[in-house]
Write a protein that holds these residues in place. Sequence first.
Motif, PDB file in Angstrom:
ATOM      1  N   LEU A 120       0.793  -1.106   0.148  1.00 31.74           N
ATOM      2  CA  LEU A 120      -0.047  -0.168   0.019  1.00 31.74           C
ATOM      3  C   LEU A 120       0.746   1.336  -0.018  1.00 31.74           C
ATOM      4  O   LEU A 120       0.282   2.318  -0.334  1.00 31.74           O
ATOM      5  CB  LEU A 120      -0.899  -0.079   1.358  1.00 31.74           C
ATOM      6  CG  LEU A 120      -1.996  -1.250   1.127  1.00 31.74           C
ATOM      7  CD1 LEU A 120      -2.960  -1.041   2.242  1.00 31.74           C
ATOM      8  CD2 LEU A 120      -2.883  -0.804  -0.205  1.00 31.74           C
ATOM      9  N   LYS A 121       2.223   1.115   0.455  1.00 35.69           N
ATOM     10  CA  LYS A 121       2.984   2.305   0.378  1.00 35.69           C
ATOM     11  C   LYS A 121       3.019   2.904  -1.068  1.00 35.69           C
ATOM     12  O   LYS A 121       3.131   4.237  -1.223  1.00 35.69           O
ATOM     13  CB  LYS A 121       4.397   2.092   0.829  1.00 35.69           C
ATOM     14  CG  LYS A 121       4.628   1.982   2.319  1.00 35.69           C
ATOM     15  CD  LYS A 121       6.048   1.668   2.589  1.00 35.69           C
ATOM     16  CE  LYS A 121       6.518   1.616   3.884  1.00 35.69           C
ATOM     17  NZ  LYS A 121       7.911   1.402   4.154  1.00 35.69           N
ATOM     18  N   ARG A 122       3.193   2.001  -2.125  1.00 33.68           N
ATOM     19  CA  ARG A 122       3.358   2.500  -3.186  1.00 33.68           C
ATOM     20  C   ARG A 122       2.021   2.373  -4.028  1.00 33.68           C
ATOM     21  O   ARG A 122       1.932   3.041  -5.208  1.00 33.68           O
ATOM     22  CB  ARG A 122       4.308   1.593  -3.954  1.00 33.68           C
ATOM     23  CG  ARG A 122       5.501   1.534  -3.394  1.00 33.68           C
ATOM     24  CD  ARG A 122       6.595   2.450  -4.104  1.00 33.68           C
ATOM     25  NE  ARG A 122       8.063   2.212  -3.453  1.00 33.68           N
ATOM     26  CZ  ARG A 122       8.608   3.331  -2.768  1.00 33.68           C
ATOM     27  NH1 ARG A 122       7.921   4.400  -2.676  1.00 33.68           N
ATOM     28  NH2 ARG A 122       9.626   2.943  -2.164  1.00 33.68           N
ATOM     29  N   HIS A 123       1.167   1.147  -3.832  1.00 35.58           N
ATOM     30  CA  HIS A 123      -0.187   1.145  -4.623  1.00 35.58           C
ATOM     31  C   HIS A 123      -1.643   1.521  -4.235  1.00 35.58           C
ATOM     32  O   HIS A 123      -2.512   0.849  -4.455  1.00 35.58           O
ATOM     33  CB  HIS A 123       0.082  -0.307  -5.001  1.00 35.58           C
ATOM     34  CG  HIS A 123       1.324  -0.568  -5.946  1.00 35.58           C
ATOM     35  ND1 HIS A 123       1.424  -0.206  -7.068  1.00 35.58           N
ATOM     36  CD2 HIS A 123       2.206  -1.122  -5.452  1.00 35.58           C
ATOM     37  CE1 HIS A 123       2.561  -0.816  -7.380  1.00 35.58           C
ATOM     38  NE2 HIS A 123       3.164  -1.228  -6.592  1.00 35.58           N
ATOM     39  N   ALA A 124      -1.540   2.134  -3.088  1.00 33.06           N
ATOM     40  CA  ALA A 124      -2.900   2.543  -2.350  1.00 33.06           C
ATOM     41  C   ALA A 124      -3.855   3.177  -3.345  1.00 33.06           C
ATOM     42  O   ALA A 124      -5.107   2.861  -3.200  1.00 33.06           O
ATOM     43  CB  ALA A 124      -2.692   3.501  -0.923  1.00 33.06           C
ATOM     44  N   ALA A 137     -11.696   3.702  -2.264  1.00 32.64           N
ATOM     45  CA  ALA A 137     -12.149   4.533  -1.013  1.00 32.64           C
ATOM     46  C   ALA A 137     -12.548   3.326   0.314  1.00 32.64           C
ATOM     47  O   ALA A 137     -12.176   3.248   1.099  1.00 32.64           O
ATOM     48  CB  ALA A 137     -12.714   5.757  -0.920  1.00 32.64           C
ATOM     49  N   ALA A 138     -13.685   2.486  -0.442  1.00 28.80           N
ATOM     50  CA  ALA A 138     -14.180   1.436   0.407  1.00 28.80           C
ATOM     51  C   ALA A 138     -13.297   0.297   0.667  1.00 28.80           C
ATOM     52  O   ALA A 138     -13.162  -0.102   1.961  1.00 28.80           O
ATOM     53  CB  ALA A 138     -15.620   0.951  -0.515  1.00 28.80           C
ATOM     54  N   TRP A 139     -12.403   0.011  -0.199  1.00 29.00           N
ATOM     55  CA  TRP A 139     -11.385  -0.953  -0.141  1.00 29.00           C
ATOM     56  C   TRP A 139     -10.424  -0.564   0.959  1.00 29.00           C
ATOM     57  O   TRP A 139     -10.105  -1.304   2.010  1.00 29.00           O
ATOM     58  CB  TRP A 139     -10.678  -1.466  -1.215  1.00 29.00           C
ATOM     59  CG  TRP A 139      -9.942  -2.513  -1.265  1.00 29.00           C
ATOM     60  CD1 TRP A 139     -10.347  -4.005  -1.700  1.00 29.00           C
ATOM     61  CD2 TRP A 139      -8.455  -2.810  -0.418  1.00 29.00           C
ATOM     62  NE1 TRP A 139      -9.492  -4.816  -1.532  1.00 29.00           N
ATOM     63  CE2 TRP A 139      -8.228  -4.280  -0.708  1.00 29.00           C
ATOM     64  CE3 TRP A 139      -7.639  -2.113   0.034  1.00 29.00           C
ATOM     65  CZ2 TRP A 139      -7.113  -4.888  -0.359  1.00 29.00           C
ATOM     66  CZ3 TRP A 139      -6.528  -2.735   0.522  1.00 29.00           C
ATOM     67  CH2 TRP A 139      -6.380  -4.003   0.082  1.00 29.00           C
TER      68      TRP A 139
END
Length: 88
Positions: free
Chosen positions: A34-38, A58-60
């Motif tokens: 998630l650091k790179r692909h959020a 946003a929901a995820w």
Amino acid sequence: VWVFASSLELLKELLLEPAWETRHGAALGLREVLKRHASSVGRYATADLKLDSDALNAAWLEDVACRMLCVLALDRFGDFVGDCVVAT
């Protein structure tokens, strides 16, 4: 389909496992991706509008945030002290 989709879904499920090692490993794995692909998670190529895709993203992310808070609640701050639990 996004290349990390199935891996992230598995890690998301592992966040609620009873063993603290599994929960923390899943949290660390999610953190690194998630650091790179959020901004990419939860999106589908079939989403008609950008707004739909943004809402899915946003929901995820909200779901993962809630699960990570559950990790803190499940830890009870004594799970990983060793054989001797200091606080319960």
